[in-house]
Design an enzyme around this catalytic site. Structure first.
Site, PDB file in Angstrom:
ATOM      1  N   CYS A  86     -25.199  14.492   4.447  1.00 32.14           N
ATOM      2  CA  CYS A  86     -24.180  14.783   5.456  1.00 32.14           C
ATOM      3  C   CYS A  86     -23.481  16.111   5.190  1.00 32.14           C
ATOM      4  O   CYS A  86     -22.936  16.721   6.110  1.00 32.14           O
ATOM      5  CB  CYS A  86     -23.164  13.653   5.534  1.00 32.14           C
ATOM      6  SG  CYS A  86     -22.312  13.318   3.977  1.00 32.14           S
ATOM      7  N   ARG A 126     -24.954  18.830   3.214  1.00 38.64           N
ATOM      8  CA  ARG A 126     -25.808  19.961   2.860  1.00 38.64           C
ATOM      9  C   ARG A 126     -27.245  19.730   3.305  1.00 38.64           C
ATOM     10  O   ARG A 126     -27.705  18.596   3.410  1.00 38.64           O
ATOM     11  CB  ARG A 126     -25.772  20.232   1.361  1.00 38.64           C
ATOM     12  CG  ARG A 126     -26.501  19.222   0.496  1.00 38.64           C
ATOM     13  CD  ARG A 126     -26.407  19.555  -0.991  1.00 38.64           C
ATOM     14  NE  ARG A 126     -25.034  19.506  -1.451  1.00 38.64           N
ATOM     15  CZ  ARG A 126     -24.342  20.572  -1.860  1.00 38.64           C
ATOM     16  NH1 ARG A 126     -24.905  21.754  -1.892  1.00 38.64           N
ATOM     17  NH2 ARG A 126     -23.092  20.441  -2.268  1.00 38.64           N
ATOM     18  N   SER A 132     -20.218  19.330  -4.719  1.00 37.02           N
ATOM     19  CA  SER A 132     -19.953  18.399  -3.621  1.00 37.02           C
ATOM     20  C   SER A 132     -18.563  18.618  -3.035  1.00 37.02           C
ATOM     21  O   SER A 132     -17.671  19.151  -3.698  1.00 37.02           O
ATOM     22  CB  SER A 132     -20.057  16.953  -4.112  1.00 37.02           C
ATOM     23  OG  SER A 132     -21.358  16.659  -4.559  1.00 37.02           O
ATOM     24  N   GLU A 170     -18.516  12.767  -7.168  1.00 36.79           N
ATOM     25  CA  GLU A 170     -19.028  11.588  -6.449  1.00 36.79           C
ATOM     26  C   GLU A 170     -20.464  11.304  -6.893  1.00 36.79           C
ATOM     27  O   GLU A 170     -21.234  12.221  -7.172  1.00 36.79           O
ATOM     28  CB  GLU A 170     -18.931  11.798  -4.934  1.00 36.79           C
ATOM     29  CG  GLU A 170     -19.603  13.074  -4.401  1.00 36.79           C
ATOM     30  CD  GLU A 170     -21.054  12.880  -4.056  1.00 36.79           C
ATOM     31  OE1 GLU A 170     -21.510  11.724  -4.083  1.00 36.79           O
ATOM     32  OE2 GLU A 170     -21.733  13.872  -3.781  1.00 36.79           O
ATOM     33  N   PRO A 171     -20.844  10.029  -6.955  1.00 37.63           N
ATOM     34  CA  PRO A 171     -22.149   9.673  -7.509  1.00 37.63           C
ATOM     35  C   PRO A 171     -23.294   9.687  -6.503  1.00 37.63           C
ATOM     36  O   PRO A 171     -24.454   9.632  -6.892  1.00 37.63           O
ATOM     37  CB  PRO A 171     -21.926   8.244  -8.026  1.00 37.63           C
ATOM     38  CG  PRO A 171     -20.891   7.683  -7.094  1.00 37.63           C
ATOM     39  CD  PRO A 171     -20.001   8.845  -6.719  1.00 37.63           C
ATOM     40  N   GLN A 172     -23.008   9.758  -5.205  1.00 42.64           N
ATOM     41  CA  GLN A 172     -24.063   9.583  -4.201  1.00 42.64           C
ATOM     42  C   GLN A 172     -25.105  10.697  -4.236  1.00 42.64           C
ATOM     43  O   GLN A 172     -26.291  10.456  -4.018  1.00 42.64           O
ATOM     44  CB  GLN A 172     -23.458   9.507  -2.789  1.00 42.64           C
ATOM     45  CG  GLN A 172     -22.753   8.211  -2.476  1.00 42.64           C
ATOM     46  CD  GLN A 172     -21.369   8.148  -3.078  1.00 42.64           C
ATOM     47  OE1 GLN A 172     -20.718   9.186  -3.248  1.00 42.64           O
ATOM     48  NE2 GLN A 172     -20.904   6.965  -3.420  1.00 42.64           N
ATOM     49  N   GLN A 224     -29.281  10.709  -3.800  1.00 45.64           N
ATOM     50  CA  GLN A 224     -29.912  11.392  -2.669  1.00 45.64           C
ATOM     51  C   GLN A 224     -30.945  12.402  -3.152  1.00 45.64           C
ATOM     52  O   GLN A 224     -32.009  12.555  -2.542  1.00 45.64           O
ATOM     53  CB  GLN A 224     -28.832  12.074  -1.820  1.00 45.64           C
ATOM     54  CG  GLN A 224     -27.936  11.091  -1.094  1.00 45.64           C
ATOM     55  CD  GLN A 224     -26.639  11.719  -0.601  1.00 45.64           C
ATOM     56  OE1 GLN A 224     -26.159  12.717  -1.155  1.00 45.64           O
ATOM     57  NE2 GLN A 224     -26.051  11.136   0.435  1.00 45.64           N
ATOM     58  N   ALA A 245     -24.978   0.017   7.771  1.00 45.36           N
ATOM     59  CA  ALA A 245     -24.826  -0.885   6.620  1.00 45.36           C
ATOM     60  C   ALA A 245     -25.431  -0.285   5.360  1.00 45.36           C
ATOM     61  O   ALA A 245     -25.914  -1.001   4.491  1.00 45.36           O
ATOM     62  CB  ALA A 245     -25.469  -2.236   6.934  1.00 45.36           C
ATOM     63  N   GLU A 262     -25.164   2.718   2.030  1.00 43.48           N
ATOM     64  CA  GLU A 262     -24.296   2.857   0.858  1.00 43.48           C
ATOM     65  C   GLU A 262     -22.884   3.289   1.241  1.00 43.48           C
ATOM     66  O   GLU A 262     -21.899   2.786   0.694  1.00 43.48           O
ATOM     67  CB  GLU A 262     -24.907   3.873  -0.114  1.00 43.48           C
ATOM     68  CG  GLU A 262     -24.122   4.012  -1.407  1.00 43.48           C
ATOM     69  CD  GLU A 262     -24.747   5.014  -2.354  1.00 43.48           C
ATOM     70  OE1 GLU A 262     -24.289   5.088  -3.506  1.00 43.48           O
ATOM     71  OE2 GLU A 262     -25.679   5.733  -1.948  1.00 43.48           O
TER      72      GLU A 262
END
Length: 440
Positions: free
Chosen positions: A51, A53, A109, A114-116, A120, A190, A192
């Site tokens: 979302c 980059r 980020s 943040e861990p997402q 990704q 629904a 992460e």
């Protein structure tokens, strides 16, 4: 011309959400459509699209790599390359490696720590492997990036006070509504991000959570975790009237909620305020929704203020993390330079061995028949001589090649000094020519 690593991308700093959604590659369709072909120019490629980059890693030869990636990227989205170019940054070599390590470590980020992003990046790597788009350099680079991210998380506190985009969305809702225990929320999607949002909503005291997802079973599973209610996606607009706060994070390619859909919902709600937070890219909710009375729409770029407040707490830890990134970038650069040196070392050893074998054959021919023991002794002697004669030049090359600027120059000198690129003259021809001159 040597291969190099290129990183071409745009992110939340260089492009607003409306630009990011225009050029999003959420399905890695550049790879699927083959618009960045694997050939003599580009030998490896990987696409990271989130979302915040879109970044394309490529290994290739020469400046044509960048222009080819830009053309393919724009074409995959049905856009013009000139419309894309103003928002794009390009990194090469050392800078590309450093940038990737920063991204993997969540230092680049919107929400530092943040861990997402690491998940990704791993998913992007898995897809690139499935499409046979990575080779030795990107494989080594991505595994090193994962290792660097792990070091940053374990050796610094950069992630200890980190917030997620979902957390920022809920914090924004709390600022608008205050006490949450009298309000209901609906999650659209629904994945992460939705799961994280549900966690923070529950912690904030929300009275009810609805989950609408295209795959009903996945939505029901998420709703069950948080004592919520799953909604069939086709019933979305009927049930929207029940929700005060809507957080949307689907992977749809176009808006799923438009102003005309919400007008009827507002009538059924008797125009009680509705609060929409769209954290999807491309956006799930048409911006025109914000023009309706009693509707408040925020997108992912509107969350920056919440994120900035949290950033100050992590600046000191981020500085420690950057030290790790610099250290690991240097190590990877040394490995990459050693990769450039390897063909020259191999060519030097092979040439020496060919000369030794030619001389052995010539000597055995002069001596006539010899027993196996004598032959083995001669071969061992020549092998030892080759190793000892090559030891000093190889050691010198390795030592000098670790110097970033001087390395390529020493490779070129060595290849010319030992005649390693003369494919038309066999290695023993020079010896024969010299021997002929001496005899005369």
């Amino acid at each position: 011309m040597e291969r190099d690593i290129y990183l071409i991308g745009l992110n939340h700093r260089t492009a607003g959400v409306e630009v990011r959604e225009r050029f999003a590659l959420t399905d890695c369709n550049v790879l699927e459509q083959g618009v960045v072909p694997i050939d003599d120019v580009v030998s490896e490629v990987l696409i990271l699209s989130t979302c915040n980059r879109v970044e394309i890693l490529a290994v290739g030869r020469g400046p044509e790599v960048v222009s080819r990636v830009l053309r393919g990227w724009a074409a995959a989205r049905g856009q013009c390359e000139h419309d894309l170019a103003p928002y794009v940054y390009t990194h090469k070599g050392h800078e590309a490696v450093r940038h990737l390590f920063r991204v993997a470590s969540s230092l680049d980020s919107m929400v530092v720590g943040e861990p997402q992003i690491l998940g990704q990046l791993k998913d992007a790597y898995r897809k690139a492997i499935e499409r046979n788009c990575t080779r030795v350099i990107l494989n080594r680079l991505l595994h090193k990036a994962f290792s660097v991210a792990k070091r940053v998380r374990t050796e610094t506190g950069v992630a200890s006070s980190a917030v997620s985009i979902s957390y920022a969305a809920v914090e924004l809702a709390k600022r608008i509504f205050g006490e949450m225990n009298q309000y209901k929320a609906m999650l659209i999607g629904a994945g992460e991000m939705a799961e994280l949002a549900a966690t923070h909503l529950l912690h904030a005291g929300i009275s009810k959570i609805y989950v609408a997802n295209r795959t009903f079973e996945r939505g029901r599973e998420l709703a069950r975790q948080f004592n919520g209610e799953a909604i069939h996606f086709e019933d979305l607009f009927e049930r929207l009237a029940d929700a005060d706060i809507i957080i949307s994070s689907t992977g749809a390619h176009e808006a799923i909620i438009r102003a005309r859909d919400i007008k009827d919902v507002l009538r059924r709600r008797k125009h009680r305020p509705m609060f929409f937070i769209d954290i999807a890219v491309p956006r799930d909710i048409d911006p025109d929704v914000n023009n309706l009375d009693n509707v408040y729409l925020y997108d992912i770029d509107d969350l920056k203020e919440v994120v900035e407040e949290n950033l100050a707490q992590r600046r000191e830890e981020a500085s420690k993390a950057l030290t790790i990134v610099e250290e690991e970038t240097g190590k990877f650069g040394q490995w990459l330079r050693s990769l450039e040196l390897q063909p020259t070392i191999v060519d030097l050893i092979r040439r020496s061995e060919r000369i030794a074998q030619d001389e052995l054959a010539r000597t055995l021919k002069r001596l006539g028949p010899v027993d196996d023991e004598t032959r083995d002794a001669l071969e061992a002697m020549l092998s030892s001589m080759v190793r000892k004669l090559n030891h000093e030049p190889i050691t010198f090359l390795k030592r000098r090649h670790s110097e970033e600027d001087a390395g390529p120059r020493y490779i070129d000198i060595a290849r010319r000094m030992f005649n390693l690129d003369d494919d038309n003259v066999p290695p023993d021809a020079h010896c024969d020519r010299r021997r002929h001159d001496e005899d005369n």
